[in-house]
Write a protein that holds these residues in place. Structure first.
Motif, short mmCIF file in Angstrom:
data_model
loop_
_atom_site.label_atom_id
_atom_site.label_comp_id
_atom_site.label_asym_id
_atom_site.label_seq_id
_atom_site.Cartn_x
_atom_site.Cartn_y
_atom_site.Cartn_z
N ASP A 1 0.85 -1.30 -0.05
CA ASP A 1 -0.02 -0.15 0.03
C ASP A 1 0.75 1.21 0.02
OD1 ASP A 1 -2.93 1.16 0.35
OD2 ASP A 1 -1.74 2.06 1.99
N ALA A 2 1.99 1.34 0.85
CA ALA A 2 2.65 2.45 0.74
C ALA A 2 3.72 2.52 -0.35
CB ALA A 2 3.79 2.24 2.01
N ILE A 3 4.23 1.37 -1.05
CA ILE A 3 4.90 1.75 -2.01
C ILE A 3 3.90 2.17 -3.39
CG2 ILE A 3 6.13 0.16 -3.94
CD1 ILE A 3 6.75 -1.59 -1.52
N ILE A 4 2.84 1.72 -3.66
CA ILE A 4 2.13 1.75 -4.90
C ILE A 4 1.65 3.32 -4.54
CG2 ILE A 4 -0.27 1.29 -3.92
CD1 ILE A 4 -0.84 0.43 -6.75
N ARG A 5 1.40 3.99 -3.24
CA ARG A 5 0.93 5.36 -3.25
C ARG A 5 2.23 6.30 -3.42
NH1 ARG A 5 -3.79 6.16 -1.06
NH2 ARG A 5 -4.89 4.55 -0.15
N GLU A 6 3.55 5.66 -2.86
CA GLU A 6 4.81 6.65 -2.89
C GLU A 6 5.34 6.64 -4.38
OE1 GLU A 6 9.22 5.34 -1.83
OE2 GLU A 6 7.97 5.91 -0.05
N ARG A 7 5.06 5.74 -5.05
CA ARG A 7 5.61 5.61 -6.45
C ARG A 7 4.71 5.61 -7.59
NH1 ARG A 7 10.73 3.85 -5.42
NH2 ARG A 7 11.19 3.56 -7.53
N ILE A 8 3.41 5.65 -7.37
CA ILE A 8 2.41 5.89 -8.71
C ILE A 8 1.44 6.95 -8.27
CG2 ILE A 8 0.63 5.02 -10.00
CD1 ILE A 8 2.49 2.23 -10.23
N PHE A 9 0.66 6.60 -7.18
CA PHE A 9 -0.47 7.74 -7.03
C PHE A 9 0.13 9.05 -6.48
CE2 PHE A 9 -3.04 3.81 -4.99
CZ PHE A 9 -3.50 3.40 -6.18
N ARG A 10 0.97 9.28 -5.74
CA ARG A 10 1.39 10.69 -5.36
C ARG A 10 2.01 11.32 -6.30
NH1 ARG A 10 1.97 8.80 0.31
NH2 ARG A 10 4.03 8.24 0.26
#
Length: 351
Positions: free
Chosen positions: A198-207
């Protein structure tokens, strides 16, 4: 810049916008006709042409609501999540956290102990191209036990047991679609980066892409659409549990067009990673596969795509890198035929 060059640039930009507007009208007419023929099915479509986004939508977020579906309405994208996971895997190789041709053994969490018959046989790229030969989740059994939330009872313990008791890879090197493969890829990412998926996808794609409406764990929001099975029965949004990297994301057309724009930009991190996912890692007489990416080619075009079907919604993402366009189709019913028909019609317009 001299006056004549300014004129040429202005003319080209105006022509590009004009083409985009024409495509938008034609695509809108396709979606409108489909909705008129199937008024119970809500549709949201976004496409990008030469970096300019366009949107169209029809229907309501539920049969009881007056709120119309638009580009911000939230849908389940289900297995389209896998193409996000594969992009993260490609980014991890770019970051030298992994090597796609390495065997998975050293990258898995320590609770996995592969049987000697399958040790040092499965590569990371095998997981991502659906040819690992590992056993998969028995969805039929899980659906029979809990039709609304079939994954509720599939735990980390179940997954560990499934992998650790596997003694042979009966169809290694052959295509077999795998939820377990992408679950393990998510756990490989977690070990590589020392963070939750969850943290990885937010940090590297969503944000980075300002995909602020894309959701993972908490998805009870006012503009959420209602899912329906093929028979029209209301279907809850899935809670993916340990299998999250294979299908947990909920999103909308506006956010997914932002992702498509980044994918088509080969100067961006996500665009560079997408190029890696587009390499052919599996090929037979029926299909070509990149990393989670279906590759469909003819003499004139190459399309990269990934579909998503939950129990209650259908979706697809598709792009043509050479012609610089991409499209996302979201339906609030599980209806893969309708989704595929819409994609074929839209692709014909954009070619």
């Amino acid at each position: 810049m001299n006056a004549s060059l300014k004129f040429v640039i202005g003319f080209l930009l105006a022509a590009n916008f004009s083409f985009g507007q024409d495509y938008h009208k034609r695509i809108d007419s396709i979606i409108k006709a489909s909705h008129l023929a199937n008024p119970e099915i809500g549709i949201s479509v976004g496409f990008i042409y030469n970096n300019v986004p366009y949107f169209t939508a029809y229907g309501k977020i539920s049969q009881e609501s007056r709120q119309l579906i638009d580009s911000n309405s939230i849908f389940e994208i289900a297995s389209i999540t896998k193409i996000l996971t594969s992009n993260l895997i490609a980014q991890a190789e770019m970051d030298k956290k992994i090597k796609l041709d390495d065997y998975i053994d050293a990258y898995l969490p320590r609770e996995y102990v592969l049987h000697k018959n399958i040790a040092n046989r499965i590569k990371i790229s095998d997981l991502a191209s659906h040819q690992s030969g590992l056993p998969d989740v028995d969805f039929g059994k899980l659906i029979a036990a809990d039709a609304q939330q079939p994954l509720r009872n599939f735990t980390q313990e179940n997954l560990t047991g499934l992998i650790n008791t596997c003694t042979e890879l009966a169809d290694y090197g052959k295509y077999r679609y795998s939820t377990v493969g992408y679950t393990l890829l998510g756990q490989i990412l977690e070990k590589a980066y020392g963070k939750s998926y969850d943290a990885i996808i937010r940090e590297r794609i969503f944000r980075p892409l300002h995909m602020s409406a894309s959701l993972t764990k908490a998805f009870i929001v006012p503009n959420r659409t209602t899912g329906h099975g093929p028979n029209g029965v209301i279907q809850e949004f899935f809670q993916w549990n340990v299998t999250a990297p294979a299908g947990l994301v909920k999103s909308n057309a506006a956010d997914l067009v932002k992702y498509l724009k980044a994918v088509l930009d080969t100067g961006s991190t996500i665009g560079k990673a997408a190029l890696i996912t587009e390499k052919i890692f599996y090929k037979d007489e029926k299909r070509e596969m990149g990393l989670g990416t279906n590759i469909v080619s003819d003499d004139n075009n190459t399309l990269y795509m990934k579909s998503g079907d939950s129990m209650g919604q259908s979706s697809i993402i598709c792009y043509n890198r050479a012609r610089n366009w991409g499209v996302i189709i979201l339906l609030d019913y599980r209806n893969s035929k309708m989704r595929n028909d819409l994609l074929n019609q839209i692709a014909e317009v954009l070619q």
